[in-house]
Each structure stands twice: as structure tokens, then as C-alpha cells.
Design an enzyme around this catalytic site. Sequence first.
Site, PDB file in Angstrom:
ATOM      1  N   SER A  84       0.866  -1.185   0.002  1.00 38.75           N
ATOM      2  CA  SER A  84      -0.147   0.026  -0.347  1.00 38.75           C
ATOM      3  C   SER A  84       0.989   1.209   0.115  1.00 38.75           C
ATOM      4  CB  SER A  84      -1.122  -0.044   1.186  1.00 38.75           C
ATOM      5  OG  SER A  84      -1.879   0.953   1.039  1.00 38.75           O
ATOM      6  N   ASP A 123     -10.237  -5.454  -3.043  1.00 34.06           N
ATOM      7  CA  ASP A 123      -9.582  -4.511  -2.048  1.00 34.06           C
ATOM      8  C   ASP A 123     -10.542  -3.116  -2.275  1.00 34.06           C
ATOM      9  OD1 ASP A 123      -7.984  -2.421  -1.271  1.00 34.06           O
ATOM     10  OD2 ASP A 123      -6.172  -3.362  -2.094  1.00 34.06           O
ATOM     11  N   HIS A 145      -7.388  -5.948   1.293  1.00 32.69           N
ATOM     12  CA  HIS A 145      -6.174  -5.077   1.380  1.00 32.69           C
ATOM     13  C   HIS A 145      -5.223  -5.850   2.495  1.00 32.69           C
ATOM     14  CE1 HIS A 145      -4.043  -1.656   0.077  1.00 32.69           C
ATOM     15  NE2 HIS A 145      -3.965  -0.966   1.527  1.00 32.69           N
TER      16      HIS A 145
END
Lengths: 278, 278
Positions: free
Chosen positions: A148, A224, A257
Amino acid sequence: MEIVSSNRSHGGVQGVYRHASAATGTEMTFSVFVPDHAEGAKLPVVWYLSGLTCTHANVTEKGEFRAACAEHGLIFVAPDTSPRGEGVADDAEGAYYFGLGAGFYVNATEAPFAQHYQMRRYIEEELPALIGAEFPADMARQSIMGHSMGGHGALTIGLRNADRFRAISAFSPIVSPLNCPWGEKALTGYIGADKAAWRDYDACALIEDGARVPDILVDQGTADNFLEGQLKPDLLEAACADAGQSLTLRMQEGYDHSYYFISTFMAEHLAWHKARLG
Amino acid sequence: MEIVSSNRSHGGVQGVYRHASAATGTEMTFSVFVPDHAEGAKLPVVWYLSGLTCTHANVTEKGEFRAACAEHGLIFVAPDTSPRGEGVADDAEGAYYFGLGAGFYVNATEAPFAQHYQMRRYIEEELPALIGAEFPADMARQSIMGHSMGGHGALTIGLRNADRFRAISAFSPIVSPLNCPWGEKALTGYIGADKAAWRDYDACALIEDGARVPDILVDQGTADNFLEGQLKPDLLEAACADAGQSLTLRMQEGYDHSYYFISTFMAEHLAWHKARLG
């Protein structure tokens, strides 16, 4: 350098360490896994940069990297995501994507963040010197990965230092702070409104501007929640295609995620890194 | 049964669930990993009982069991370690080894604990019925494992139900509550001062009293702070030797009591279980 904790794991040592950082002007905590190795041996180093809200602890506890690092003989370094402590500025609005836990791997130039938010310098210069001095690390063989915001960190640091990192991979990376709300707020706050200065901190812009590496591996979950609004891997795909930059982008069906996703593909990433680290 | 969370991981689904338990008279939370499997298939079930202070979350996040469960096609169930919630009694002195997070897998008979601390009934009867009803579980193929207090739970539940569990293993188990301070306080509090009643909750006593299983696997770290004062694997070794009960006790050099230890040997335990579950 102070040892916070040290635990035997997967035949090696998982340590957590603290030191006074000149770059950030704070104490910084990081973790290092050193697998079992022959006396005097130097092992390649994989850097793992974490995402928003994380410390070194998230991947250290949930990343499931130690078995693969032990198998391949890789040192695994997990730094924190921002400076912390008394006097360190935080977002006035309390957003989780700016300020504490959200350093975006930049050298901040804007007050009040410039004083401590020097994460680029910390990751690119200060911490590697410490790792090279204190651990059995072969600093001629390094690679970098992240998740991320840390995927953004791995891509941008890796692209800017192609001579140093033999492999770059990312899980669900922010590929373009210039083109997402998280990046918009954070980079404005850290380095100001002039977007020309942002291009050094944007993987797509770096590639447009000529940065090249042998290959990039990206895994992105299709479930996600941040995929469309923030992560936008299609932008990286387009930038790489336009530039002739090799990219392996794998859309992973049904994954989100979280570390449940990261841990699933961690061993594959480490094998991929090992193949490039020799 | 309510779904608290559901995440795709290692090709399967890691879920966390909550239900109203009749056994404990409270809501109970547990986690289940179901690997990818053919439509209509029923998979063997491995129970994992956690240690003092833990909930389902510790092993779910740090146990590194999903890769091996996916490889072997095993469902992995991780219950909580005690009832929780308003009105549930806790230790008046606040000890971490009695009361909340420390149910010791007994049916309490002493006030005020008898009202909710019915963890034996919960694990032996109520939760298996729910797992069999709600998941693709082959309840004819079950095995059980655990850590520390949960190793005690796995050994005692497994020994008392040899017809149900095809394999028992433990990491750093409490092998004899009759012979350690943790057990002394907890069993006195839960089932009273008459130690004859404790023998049903003591792996060594159960073996002395005739319980037998095909084999037991135990891993114990030599750097475990609780080794000499609480865990005492030599007592289990002696009880098994006297009774002719097969035991594989592995002293693991330099490992401590943490999930850094458990995660190191988790895959070996699951392979061992798989071999016995068919």
C-alpha cells in the site's frame, strides 16, 4: 542500537531494535529477521515498507515471511512508517493517511512536518548504514518490497535507486500519489502544492521521467476496498507499457487489502526476490 | 451464527464468527479457516486451543497455519479461552492465569465461576455441533492441538475422547495442573479443593488412570520462561513411560513460549495431524 526484543524463530532470530535517528530527530523502531547462516557469512537484504497506520509490528507478526527467508537465506528488514514521539507533528484533522503512521517515504519540506518527517533519508541512507554495520548483511545484494503506502515507498525508492535494489515488488501499492486522494493530502502537507516536486515521489511519474528497473512484480487483490479510489494499478500498467518498463501485475481474485492477502503471496515474492539477488 | 469477518487467504476463507453459547451463557467468538475444496467435499478438522490471555485472534493472526492447512486440506478451528462479557466473573486478584482468558477447559463447579466457565462442555459438545452443521467438516476425522493452557486442553480433551480425536499435539503444554502454581490456583477456583476431581483435568493423571491414544507429539522450547516452574514436560514423559503411552517430546533449543516458536513448528504439526487424519 538497543535490542527491544529477540526471539528465536524458524531457525533464525527475529529481533526488534530501537535507535536514535539523526534523519528524523526521533527514536525509531524497526525489526530484522536474520536466518540461520554460516559463521561469517553475509546475506542479501530484503526491505519491507509497511502501509498506512502500521509500525514494524504488523508485518513482523502477520507477514508469514520467516519460513521463506529461512529457506532462501534472506535478511528481512521492516522499518516504521513515520517518526513518532513527543513533539512530532500529526494531522490536525486526525486523518489516518497523513502524519503519524503515514510518512509516505518523503523528505518533508513544509512546516511543521519538515522537522521530523524525513523518511526518505531515513530509509535510503541512515537505516541501510546501520543495517550494514550491525547485521551480517551483504549490502551489495538488496531488494525492496512493500504494501500500500509501503508499496509506493518500495516502487519510488527502488526506481530512484536502480543501482542499489536488484528487485522491486509490491502488494496493493499506491502507484500514483499525484492521482489519488491519499496522496493529494499527504504530499501537499509534506512537500507543498507545487506538483512538479511530487514527481520524485510518484512511481508512474518516475517511469514517465525515465527511471527504469529490470522488472517489477505487483500483486493486487480484486476485493480491495481501496482499489478504484486510491490504488489504481491501471495507471502503473499504462506508465510501464508506454515506457517499455517490464511489469508483472497479478490481479488476485477475491483478495482484500489485509495481511490475509499479503501473507498468502509473501513466499512467492521472496522466491522472486531471491532469484534476482543470487 | 454471525459472521464477524471473512477474508480470502491462502486460497481459502479465514472467518471469524460469533454465536450465543448455551454452555457458557455468553456470546462466544471463534475463528475457522476453510481451505479451497471441491464442491460438496467434507474436510478433516483440526482444533487449536489457545493459551492464557489469548482469544481466537492470537493464533489466527500469528500462527502461520493457513499455508499448511491449504496444502493438506484441513479445516482449522480456534475457539476463545474463556467466556467473556458483562456479568462473567474474573479473578478478584487480577491474575492473568485465572478467570477471563484462562478458562482451563474445565466445567467449573464453584461459585461464582460455575455460571459461565463451562469451557469443557463448550469445546467438547456445543462448538463441534455448530462446526459440523455450518462448515464443510468431516466430523469423523478430527484432531486436536494447543499451546500452553491450550496444550493442557488439547491433551486432556484428546485423552478423554480418544474415539473422536485421531491425533493430539501440543506446543509447550501445561502437562499437570496438579503440579504447577497456575493449575493450583485455577483448578481450586473452578472445581474446588478436592484434588480427586482434578484428575479429569490433568494429562498425567489421565494417563496414570488408564487413558490411552495412539501417539502424542509435544514441542517444547528450552528458552521458555515457564518451562521449569509451570510446564514440566518431564512429568508427562514419566507418566507416558510408566504407562507405555507413546510420546514424541521434542526439546527445541533456544525457543521461547511465544508465537515465534509456535509458528516455526506449526507446519510440521499439521503434517503430522494430516498423516493421522487420512
